[in-house]
Design an enzyme around this catalytic site. Structure first.
Site, mmCIF file in Angstrom:
data_model
loop_
_atom_site.group_PDB
_atom_site.id
_atom_site.type_symbol
_atom_site.label_atom_id
_atom_site.label_comp_id
_atom_site.label_asym_id
_atom_site.label_seq_id
_atom_site.Cartn_x
_atom_site.Cartn_y
_atom_site.Cartn_z
ATOM 1 N N HIS A 134 50.017 34.568 20.103
ATOM 2 C CA HIS A 134 48.776 33.915 20.524
ATOM 3 C C HIS A 134 47.912 33.603 19.320
ATOM 4 C CE1 HIS A 134 50.245 35.806 24.177
ATOM 5 N NE2 HIS A 134 49.493 34.973 24.853
ATOM 6 N N HIS A 174 45.225 28.518 23.088
ATOM 7 C CA HIS A 174 45.338 29.942 23.413
ATOM 8 C C HIS A 174 46.624 30.596 22.880
ATOM 9 C CE1 HIS A 174 45.426 33.576 25.935
ATOM 10 N NE2 HIS A 174 46.691 33.242 26.145
ATOM 11 N N GLU A 189 38.516 54.443 40.222
ATOM 12 C CA GLU A 189 39.774 55.089 39.850
ATOM 13 C C GLU A 189 40.439 54.416 38.651
ATOM 14 O OE1 GLU A 189 39.071 54.029 42.942
ATOM 15 O OE2 GLU A 189 38.905 55.861 44.152
ATOM 16 N N HIS A 200 45.285 56.580 54.505
ATOM 17 C CA HIS A 200 45.033 57.700 53.596
ATOM 18 C C HIS A 200 46.244 58.615 53.430
ATOM 19 C CE1 HIS A 200 41.016 56.260 53.611
ATOM 20 N NE2 HIS A 200 40.510 57.325 53.022
HETATM 21 C C1 LIG Z 1 46.230 42.077 33.258
HETATM 22 C C2 LIG Z 1 46.691 40.839 32.564
HETATM 23 N N1 LIG Z 1 46.837 39.700 33.254
HETATM 24 C C3 LIG Z 1 47.301 38.601 32.655
HETATM 25 C C4 LIG Z 1 47.635 38.602 31.331
HETATM 26 C C5 LIG Z 1 48.218 37.361 30.679
HETATM 27 N N2 LIG Z 1 47.204 36.784 29.762
HETATM 28 C C6 LIG Z 1 47.246 37.042 28.442
HETATM 29 S S1 LIG Z 1 45.962 36.347 27.632
HETATM 30 C C7 LIG Z 1 45.365 35.644 29.059
HETATM 31 C C8 LIG Z 1 44.105 34.827 29.029
HETATM 32 C C9 LIG Z 1 42.985 35.600 28.455
HETATM 33 O O1 LIG Z 1 41.870 34.824 28.255
HETATM 34 P P1 LIG Z 1 40.833 35.262 27.138
HETATM 35 O O2 LIG Z 1 40.549 36.692 27.245
HETATM 36 O O3 LIG Z 1 39.684 34.334 27.226
HETATM 37 O O4 LIG Z 1 41.629 35.101 25.794
HETATM 38 P P2 LIG Z 1 41.672 33.838 24.843
HETATM 39 O O5 LIG Z 1 42.166 32.685 25.659
HETATM 40 O O6 LIG Z 1 40.286 33.634 24.364
HETATM 41 O O7 LIG Z 1 42.628 34.239 23.768
HETATM 42 C C10 LIG Z 1 46.163 35.968 30.136
HETATM 43 C C11 LIG Z 1 45.904 35.528 31.519
HETATM 44 C C12 LIG Z 1 47.478 39.825 30.643
HETATM 45 N N3 LIG Z 1 47.790 39.973 29.365
HETATM 46 N N4 LIG Z 1 46.986 40.917 31.273
#
Ligand SMILES: Cc1ncc(C[n+]2csc(CCOP(=O)(O)OP(=O)(O)O)c2C)c(N)n1
Length: 667
Positions: A34, A270, A416, A478
């Site tokens: 990324h 991204h 939790e 539960h």
């Molecule tokens: C729980 C979770 N859901 C989905 C992802 C897949 N994912 C990785 S980065 C991202 C987008 C994140 O957006 P942002 O925090 O704004 O990061 P940026 O685009 O600025 O790098 C997603 C959906 C993940 N890593 N963790």
């Protein structure tokens, strides 16, 4: 007020550019990763690691009073790898070149233990914010417990960098509320607010007003330009300076993937998509054609800088030595916490229960945890608003709160998932041993954190009570049925379901004794009959081995009945009526049993006896390995019923009669 000279500013800008280059080259080399975050946050990286914002010493990566830096947006892992490398941590350029390759110190997402300087395993968005709150709890408690008026040895800050994604996750929202409520002003979040997520611009999925949101949670919030080193530094220094009972967030407006014009500022920036423009980007940034370039000016700056940081750390070491001399008892306690040292006779320090104890294992757990708390001063506990039911309150421990950070009972609230992530943060910090409690059926609410504790080998203890349909009147919502097997399938998680008070004592001792992974203790709501045919120490020792013979056959072995927890008495009763050739095996912990030598395992479950029954008030899924082709499960492969517990148990076959009936099909 400028916090930085022009010379330093231009050097830091150059470092930011070279960090961008490292990210582009590493991601280009493996065609994955990324780019957005490392490029968008490069100036903040330079300021954090090069402008006296973070207290760190690359020569002593885990020194106790360092600031903890957590990259919550773990997908942007090249951010932390670049900066750790430039800052002089033992992370070589060769390792940067090996980004995302097998066995490298630069895995796709940061992993605790794989890379020096990485404080937490992050990647599932939101977890890192929860972890940071855990570090902040640990920091506050360490300061309250160990600082004295003469020597203030703990005053570190916890800093986490996250994006929109982390903030959209519920776990972060729970943790942020907890941090605000508990006034954790040693915590600073840096929100990389680039208005982009993965699929789209962030306004596709969010419209909250970040400043107002944080303020409503008891936080201080400020918005700055994240590409302006001076502005960011100033905001950061101000955030650190204010011990005002409010955690801080710096909302940094940034351009995602800054440096690759073709994709910057858009969702295309991204991921690794921008890597195809690497050549042009390098040129545009003024980097030389050679890849993985770090200039000697930047190298020299950071090596001088590291020397300065090392000096500051040495001054702290002197203070620490004086504190140790003046406070030997506290020093011993802190050392025990850091080594996670336990008295060798911990199990003996848990008094035996009367032979006829027929209490619920959660109640026995309450007695045991208090004995453990006496023996292990660095042990703390918490509950998700269920102390009254989970019974894990440390009676003389006091409550952890803004008024008493030394308290040993953490009130997580009905959060939790954050409880799981916060426990992980406390465990990463390594000063305190932590446990967290809720009803077992809600274990799924913190499952992602349990999974990460297991992956990161964190010795967190979970106390899950109300462990079966025996919960009764609250009904199927539960009554866990799939949860026990669901936990067993998580690698490196020990799941212990004790059958009586003595097994419970051993279960806690086993959990505390484990250092390379978490343990879930599965306890009943309802009373269980103790297996008084065996001595307390036989049951304790047997539990430590994971499985043992609870009733030995007195003639040739015909049938083995295996059971856990509250079903053990049913198995014993069934064996009584079935006759002499029936063995009953109590199997509180599959994982511990699997770690025993082969001859022990064979002595408990001899291969020659294929007539086997498994009895457990839960789905049968994880029993196949012990049942083989011929064995039969007396389990509950369906959801429960709304009725009194004993009725539900009987109705769903958790009774000696059902076991006897099934045994009839086998022998
Ligand atoms: C729980 C979770 N859901 C989905 C992802 C897949 N994912 C990785 S980065 C991202 C987008 C994140 O957006 P942002 O925090 O704004 O990061 P940026 O685009 O600025 O790098 C997603 C959906 C993940 N890593 N963790």
């Amino acid at each position: 007020m400028s916090t930085v000279t022009d010379d330093t500013l231009s050097l830091l800008q150059q470092a930011a550019t070279e960090a961008r280059g490292l990210a582009i080259d590493a991601i280009d080399a493996c065609s994955s990763g990324h780019l957005g975050l490392p490029l968008g946050c490069a100036e903040m990286g330079a300021a954090l690691f090069g402008n006296q914002l973070l207290n760190y010493d690359p020569a002593a990566p885990r020194w106790l009073n360092r600031d903890r830096f957590i990259l919550s947006g773990g997908h942007g892992s090249m951010f932390i790898y670049s900066w750790l490398h430039l800052a002089g941590y033992e992370l070589s350029l060769e390792q940067i070149k090996q980004f995302r390759q097998l066995g490298s110190e630069t895995p796709g997402h940061p992993e605790f233990g794989d890379t020096v300087g990485v404080e937490a395993t992050t990647g599932p968005l939101g977890q890192g914010i929860g972890n940071a709150v855990g570090f902040a709890v640990s920091g506050k408690r360490a300061a309250a417990r160990y600082n004295t008026t003469e020597h203030s040895i703990f005053n570190q800050h916890v800093v986490a960098l996250h994006g929109d994604g982390c903030l959209q996750e519920g776990v972060a929202k729970e943790a942020i509320a907890f941090a605000g409520h508990n006034k954790l002003d040693n915590l600073i979040l840096i929100y990389d607010s680039n208005d982009v997520t993965l699929d789209a611009m962030a306004d596709q999925t969010q419209s909250e007003q970040a400043e107002l949101y944080f303020q409503s949670q008891g936080w201080d919030a400020v918005t700055i330009d994240g590409h302006d080193v001076a502005a960011f530094s100033q905001a950061f220094i101000a955030a650190k300076a204010q011990d005002n009972g409010r955690p801080k967030v710096i909302i940094a407006k940034t351009t995602i993937a800054k440096g690759i014009p073709e994709v910057e500022g858009s969702a295309a920036g991204h991921g690794e998509g921008g890597a195809k423009f690497a050549e042009a980007a390098r040129l545009g940034l003024g980097l030389p054609a050679a890849r993985f370039h770090v200039s000697s000016a930047v190298r020299d700056y950071f090596s001088e800088y590291a020397a300065k940081m090392g000096q500051a750390r040495q001054e702290w070491e002197t203070l620490f030595a004086a504190w140790k001399l003046a406070n030997p008892a506290l020093a011993q306690e802190l050392a025990a916490g850091l080594e996670d040292g336990l008295a060798e006779d911990l199990l003996q320090q848990i008094p035996e229960f009367p032979a006829d104890t027929n209490t619920a294992t959660r109640a026995s757990g309450g007695v045991v945890i208090n004995a453990v708390a006496k023996a292990v001063p660095h042990f703390i506990t918490g509950s998700a608003d269920l102390f009254g039911s989970t019974k894990n309150y440390i009676k003389e421990g006091g409550d952890f709160s803004a008024e008493n950070y030394a308290g040993r009972n953490v009130w997580f609230g009905i959060r939790e998932h954050a409880m799981g992530a916060i426990c992980n943060g406390i465990a990463y910090d390594g000063i305190f041993r932590v446990s967290g409690a809720t009803f077992m059926v809600f274990a799924d609410y913190l499952r992602p954190a349990i999974r990460l504790a297991s992956l990161a080998k964190l010795p967190v203890n979970y106390i899950f009570t109300h462990d079966s349909v025996g919960v009764g009147e609250d009904g199927p919502t539960h009554q866990p049925v799939e949860t026990l097997s669901g936990l067993r399938v998580i690698p490196n998680l020990d799941v212990i379901r004790p059958a009586d008070a003595e097994e419970t004592a051993a279960a806690f001792a086993a959990a505390l004794g484990r250092k390379d992974g978490p343990t879930a203790l599965i306890l009943t709501r309802q009373g269980v009959r103790a297996n008084s045919a065996l001595s307390a120490s036989e049951r304790r020792e047997g539990t430590l081995k994971g499985a043992y013979i609870a009733r030995r056959e007195s003639s040739e072995l015909q049938l083995i009945i295996m059971a856990t927890g509250s079903e053990l008495p049913h198995a014993l009763d069934a064996a009584e009526s079935l006759g002499a050739g029936v063995r009953v095996v109590s199997m509180p912990c599959f994982e511990r049993f699997e770690r025993q030598p082969a001859d022990y395992k064979a002595s408990i479950l001899p291969a020659s006896c294929e007539a086997r029954i498994a009895v457990e008030a839960g789905v049968s899924s994880t029993w196949g390995q012990y049942l083989g082709f011929k064995g039969k499960a007396v389990c509950i492969d369906r959801f429960g019923l709304s009725a009194p517990g004993a009725t539900v148990m009987q109705q769903l076959g958790m009774c000696p009669e059902k076991i006897v009936e099934v045994a009839g099909e086998l022998i």
